[in-house]
Design an enzyme around this catalytic site. Structure first.
Site, PDB file in Angstrom:
ATOM      1  N   GLU A   1       0.807  -1.219   0.000  1.00 26.12           N
ATOM      2  CA  GLU A   1       0.000   0.000   0.000  1.00 26.12           C
ATOM      3  C   GLU A   1       0.840   1.270   0.000  1.00 26.12           C
ATOM      4  O   GLU A   1       0.497   2.249  -0.647  1.00 26.12           O
ATOM      5  CB  GLU A   1      -0.968  -0.006   1.189  1.00 26.12           C
ATOM      6  CG  GLU A   1      -2.186  -0.905   0.993  1.00 26.12           C
ATOM      7  CD  GLU A   1      -1.875  -2.390   1.152  1.00 26.12           C
ATOM      8  OE1 GLU A   1      -0.781  -2.716   1.655  1.00 26.12           O
ATOM      9  OE2 GLU A   1      -2.711  -3.219   0.779  1.00 26.12           O
TER      10      GLU A   1
ATOM     11  N   HIS B   1     -10.641  -6.170   9.352  1.00 31.17           N
ATOM     12  CA  HIS B   1     -11.183  -5.800   8.040  1.00 31.17           C
ATOM     13  C   HIS B   1     -12.512  -5.067   8.163  1.00 31.17           C
ATOM     14  O   HIS B   1     -13.313  -5.059   7.224  1.00 31.17           O
ATOM     15  CB  HIS B   1     -11.383  -7.046   7.170  1.00 31.17           C
ATOM     16  CG  HIS B   1     -10.111  -7.737   6.826  1.00 31.17           C
ATOM     17  ND1 HIS B   1      -9.409  -8.465   7.731  1.00 31.17           N
ATOM     18  CD2 HIS B   1      -9.424  -7.806   5.659  1.00 31.17           C
ATOM     19  CE1 HIS B   1      -8.339  -8.974   7.156  1.00 31.17           C
ATOM     20  NE2 HIS B   1      -8.304  -8.580   5.896  1.00 31.17           N
TER      21      HIS B   1
END
Lengths: 325, 409
Positions: free
Chosen positions: A57, A126
Site C-alpha cells: 500500500e 477488516h
C-alpha cells in the site's frame, strides 16, 4: 443503477476524456477490482493506464504521488481502509502537504478510493472505519459516497480536483441497486437534505443513511414529530451551513455513525454544533455510534457492536421522551 | 499600487543584509516569482523574489550597500501595464524555472480544504445572547430572556417543569396575555396568538368574537371508530341490495329488553335458513352451523357491531344478560367479527321505520322501529349476490311466525 456501476461509469468517463488519468491498485486490472469497480477498464485502456500493483500500500500511494507530481492524474485504489494504515506516511506527510510545502506551486491531483465499514463477518482487522483519521488531516479532502448519484458525480469531481481526495466507500453498498438522479451544477461539498422535517435533525453519512431511513417512520410515529435527515457527503470540508440551517430550525440534533463512538467523526460534528449553535439547542445532542470494541467476528456480536435500525429507533425515541419531545 | 520589496530575514541570526547585485533595472517588467536581486546574509548569498507582478518603479538601495532586515529595497508598481511587454530578465536560473512549473494538468478550480464557510464566520461575529437563569435548555433560556420570563422563580413555584424546554417558555409567554380558557380556545381553533394585540389580558370573550368575526371553523379530528365506521358503510354502499318491508307481531317478556327478544327470535329463524348463516368468499359460500348476529351498539359518538355468537344455543335470559353488559365494557377484536346477519334497533327513540346498512360481510340486516301495541315495523336489507328475493321472502315469512309465537323461549 448499482452503486459500483456508478463508480465504474465515473472512472470510465473520466479516463475516456483525459489521457492523464490512470488507475492503480491491487487487482484493479485483470481481475476487475475486488468489488468489480474497475471491471472492463483493463480491456479498454490497457496495462499502461490500468495498473496492477504488488500488495504494497505504501508504494501504491507513493507511486501515485510521483505520477501526480509528474503530471498524471492517478486514481489509487486501496482494497479497504484497514490496509490504508500502511500507506499513512505517503498520504499524510506527502500527498496532504505538497501544496503547502511548495508554497502552492505544486498540487497533487490524486484520488485515493477505499471502502470501509462493517461488512459481514470480516472480523476486527477488516471492519474499521477510519474517516475520523483522514478528516483530521489538513490538506486532504474527504468525501463519503452513500449513494449512486453522489458516487458518480462525487468521484468525477474528486478526479478533476487538483488536491488529494480520500474517496470513502462502504463495502455493503457495492451490490445495492439505487436510484440515480441527473444533477446540474453538482457541488461535492454540499450535504444532502435527504428528508425535510421540523422537530429533529438526524445527521449521518455512508451506509448508516439506510439504517436511519428505516428507523425514521417509527420515530415519527412514536414521538409524533417530523424528522429532518442530512447525509453529509463531504466530511472535510464539512458543510456547516446546511447543518446550521437545519439545527436552527429543529433545535435538536442526533448524529448516527457506524464508527466507534470515542473519537469518532461524529464527535467533531457535535463539537462544532455545540460551539456554533449552542443557543439554538433545545435538547442535548445525541450520538449513536459503534461500541468501543474491535468489531467481533461472531454475527450476533458484530451486530451488537454497531447501530442497527432497531437500536437507532429505540435510542432516539427514548432520548426524545426524556428531552421534551 | 506600490508594492515594497524588503530585505528578507534569511536566518535566525541575521539583522542586516548586503545588496550584492540587482538583477533588474528601474522600468523592467517583473512577474511573481522572478528573482530581482541577490543579497548576502551572515551565512550565504541568496536570491530575492518579487511576490507580485508589476514594473520596477524604484531601486532604493545601491549595489554593495548594507541595510537592516525588513527595510524596503525596491518599489514595484503593480498597476503598471505588463501584459504586452516582455520581461527583460535574462539571467533566470534554470532550476528556478523548473521548480515553478505546474503539473501538466488542466487548470481546474480547487476549493482549499480549510476554507471557513461564511455562515460560521457570521456566527462567530454574533455576540453571546442574554440568557435567563434556571434549569432549562440553551434555546429555552435565550427565548426566556427575550420575553423577560424568570425561569428560576417560576420553577421554584412549580409553574415550569425542570428542565424547561422552548415549548414551555412559549406557553408561559402566552399565559401572560391569555386566560387559561382563552388559551384552550386558541389551541382548539388553531389560531396563531400573534393575531391578537399582545398588550392586555385576553379573555374567552375576545377570542370568541375573533372566531365569529373571522368565521373560523372548529377543527375536529375523526375518531378511530368513526374512520372504521366510514370504511364499513362505504363498503356496504357498494353491495347490490334490496329491501323487504314488514310488520311483525311480537310478544314482550317481563324484565327482558326488547333487543334481547329480537336477537333470540332472529337466531331461531336463521337456523331454518342456511343462507342467513353464509359468508361469501370468492366463488364459494362458507355456511356456519351457528346463528352469529351482529348487534348495533351506540356508545356516545361511537358505533360498534358487537357479535352475539351461537345465539341459538343461548337462552333468552342469557342473551339479555349479554345485552345489558354491552354498555359497560369495551370489546375485543374477536367480539367484533364472525357474524353473518345483523340487527339494528332505533325503536327506543320513537323512530317508526328505517333501513340499515349491511355490516362487513353479513348477508343482511334487520332494522327495527318502534313497538306499537304488540306490532313492530321491520326493514330487511339483503345482499342480492348471496340470495334472491324468494329466499329472502321465505326467511321473512318464517321469521314472522317465530316472532308471533314463543316455542323457542
Amino acid at each position: 443503477m448499482l452503486y459500483r456501476e456508478a463508480l465504474n461509469r465515473a472512472i470510465d468517463e473520466m479516463m475516456a476524456s483525459d489521457e492523464s488519468i490512470v488507475i492503480l491498485g491491487e487487482d484493479v486490472g485483470r481481475y476487475g477490482g475486488s468489488y468489480r469497480v474497475s471491471e472492463g477498464l483493463f480491456a479498454k485502456y490497457g496495462p499502461k493506464r490500468v495498473i496492477d500493483t504488488p500488495i504494497a500500500e505504501l508504494s501504491i500511494v507513493g507511486n501515485a504521488i510521483g505520477m501526480a507530481i509528474a503530471g498524471l492524474r492517478p486514481i489509487a485504489e486501496i482494497m479497504t481502509v484497514n490496509f490504508s494504515l500502511l500507506a499513512m506516511d505517503q498520504i499524510v506527510n506527502h500527498a496532504a502537504k505538497f501544496r503547502y510545502m511548495s508554497g502552492g506551486k505544486m498540487t497533487i491531483p490524486l484520488t485515493i478510493r477505499m471502502p470501509g465499514g462493517v461488512s459481514r463477518q470480516l472480523a476486527a482487522q477488516h471492519s474499521e472505519s477510519y474517516e475520523t483519521l483522514y478528516a483530521a488531516i489538513p490538506g486532504l479532502i474527504v468525501l463519503a459516497a452513500s449513494n449512486a448519484t453522489y458516487a458518480y458525480y462525487g468521484l468525477k469531481t474528486a478526479i478533476a480536483l487538483n488536491d488529494p481526495v480520500i474517496f470513502l466507500e462502504h463495502e455493503l453498498l457495492y451490490p445495492m441497486e439505487m436510484d440515480f438522479k441527473e444533477v446540474k451544477n453538482f457541488d461535492p461539498f454540499k450535504a444532502e437534505i435527504v428528508k425535510e422535517g421540523k422537530d429533529l435533525t438526524i445527521i449521518t453519512y455512508l451506509k448508516m443513511r439506510y439504517d436511519v431511513l428505516e428507523a425514521v417512520p417509527k420515530i415519527e410515529e412514536e414521538l409524533g414529530i417530523s424528522v429532518e435527515m442530512i447525509d453529509l457527503n463531504s466530511l472535510r470540508p464539512l458543510d456547516m451551513q446546511t447543518i446550521a440551517a437545519s439545527v436552527q430550525k429543529t433545535k435538536r440534533v442526533v448524529l448516527v455513525e457506524e464508527d466507534h463512538k470515542t473519537g469518532g467523526y461524529g464527535a467533531e460534528v457535535i463539537a462544532k454544533i455545540s460551539e456554533e449553535l449552542f443557543y439554538s439547542l433545545d435538547a442535548p445532542p445525541l450520538r449513536i455510534a459503534g461500541e468501543d470494541v474491535p468489531i467481533p467476528y461472531n454475527r450476533s456480536l458484530e451486530l451488537a457492536s454497531i447501530p442497527t435500525p432497531d437500536k437507532i429507533g429505540q435510542r432516539i425515541i427514548q432520548w426524545g421522551r426524556k428531552n421534551g419531545l | 499600487m506600490d508594492y515594497k520589496i524588503i530585505m528578507p530575514v534569511l536566518s535566525d541570526t541575521m539583522d542586516k543584509g548586503k545588496l550584492v547585485r540587482w538583477r533588474v533595472h528601474e522600468g523592467d517588467v517583473v512577474h511573481k516569482g522572478d528573482v530581482i536581486a541577490e543579497v548576502e546574509s551572515d551565512k550565504a548569498i541568496m536570491e530575492v523574489q518579487s511576490f507580485k507582478d508589476g514594473v520596477v518603479k524604484k531601486l532604493l538601495v545601491k549595489e554593495g550597500e548594507e541595510v537592516p532586515v525588513k527595510a524596503p529595497i525596491a518599489i514595484i508598481d503593480t498597476e503598471a501595464k505588463t501584459a504586452q511587454t516582455e520581461t527583460k530578465i535574462t539571467q533566470q536560473p534554470k532550476e528556478q524555472s523548473a521548480s515553478t512549473e505546474k503539473p501538466k494538468t488542466a487548470p481546474k478550480e480547487s476549493t482549499p480544504a480549510a476554507a471557513v464557510p461564511p455562515v460560521i464566520e457570521e456566527l462567530l461575529k454574533t455576540p453571546a445572547p442574554k440568557l435567563a437563569e434556571g434549569d432549562a435548555t440553551p434555546a429555552a433560556k435565550k427565548r426566556a430572556a427575550e420575553l423577560g420570563i424568570d425561569i428560576k422563580s417560576l420553577q421554584a413555584e412549580g409553574k415550569l417543569p425542570k428542565p424547561a424546554h422552548l415549548r414551555d417558555i412559549e406557553t408561559e409567554a402566552l399565559r401572560r396575555y391569555f386566560t387559561p380558557k382563552a388559551l384552550e380556545l386558541l389551541q382548539e381553533y388553531r389560531i396563531d396568538p400573534k393575531e391578537f394585540n399582545l398588550d392586555h389580558k385576553i379573555g374567552v370573550e375576545e377570542v370568541e368574537n375573533y372566531i365569529k368575526e373571522h368565521d373560523i371553523p372548529k377543527i375536529v379530528a375523526l375518531s378511530a371508530n368513526r374512520i372504521a365506521v366510514m370504511k364499513n358503510v362505504q363498503n356496504a354502499a357498494t353491495k347490490p341490495v334490496y329491501f323487504i318491508f314488514e310488520e311483525f307481531d311480537i310478544k314482550e317478556y317481563e324484565g327482558i329488553k326488547l333487543t334481547s327478544v329480537l336477537i333470540k327470535k332472529l337466531a331461531t329463524a336463521m337456523q331454518k335458513h342456511p343462507l342467513m348463516r353464509a359468508k361469501l368468499e370468492g366463488t364459494t359460500l362458507k355456511i356456519s352451523p351457528h346463528s352469529n348476529i351482529s348487534v348495533a351498539v351506540a356508545k356516545g359518538d361511537e358505533l360498534y357491531m358487537v357479535v352475539c355468537k351461537r345465539a341459538e344455543e343461548k337462552s333468552l335470559q342469557e342473551i339479555d344478560t349479554w345485552v345489558r353488559g354491552l354498555k359497560e365494557r369495551t370489546f375485543t377484536a374477536d367480539e367484533l367479527t364472525g357474524s353473518t346477519f345483523g340487527i339494528s334497533n332505533l325503536g327506543m327513540f320513537g323512530v317508526q321505520r328505517f333501513s340499515a346498512m349491511i355490516n362487513q360481510s353479513d348477508v343482511g340486516i334487520a332494522a327495527f322501529g318502534a313497538l306499537n301495541e304488540g306490532k313492530i315495523s321491520v326493514t330487511f336489507t339483503f345482499d342480492h349476490r348471496i340470495l334472491n328475493g324468494v329466499d329472502a321472502a321465505l326467511f321473512v315469512r318464517d321469521a314472522k311466525e317465530i316472532f308471533k309465537g314463543d316455542e323457542d323461549v
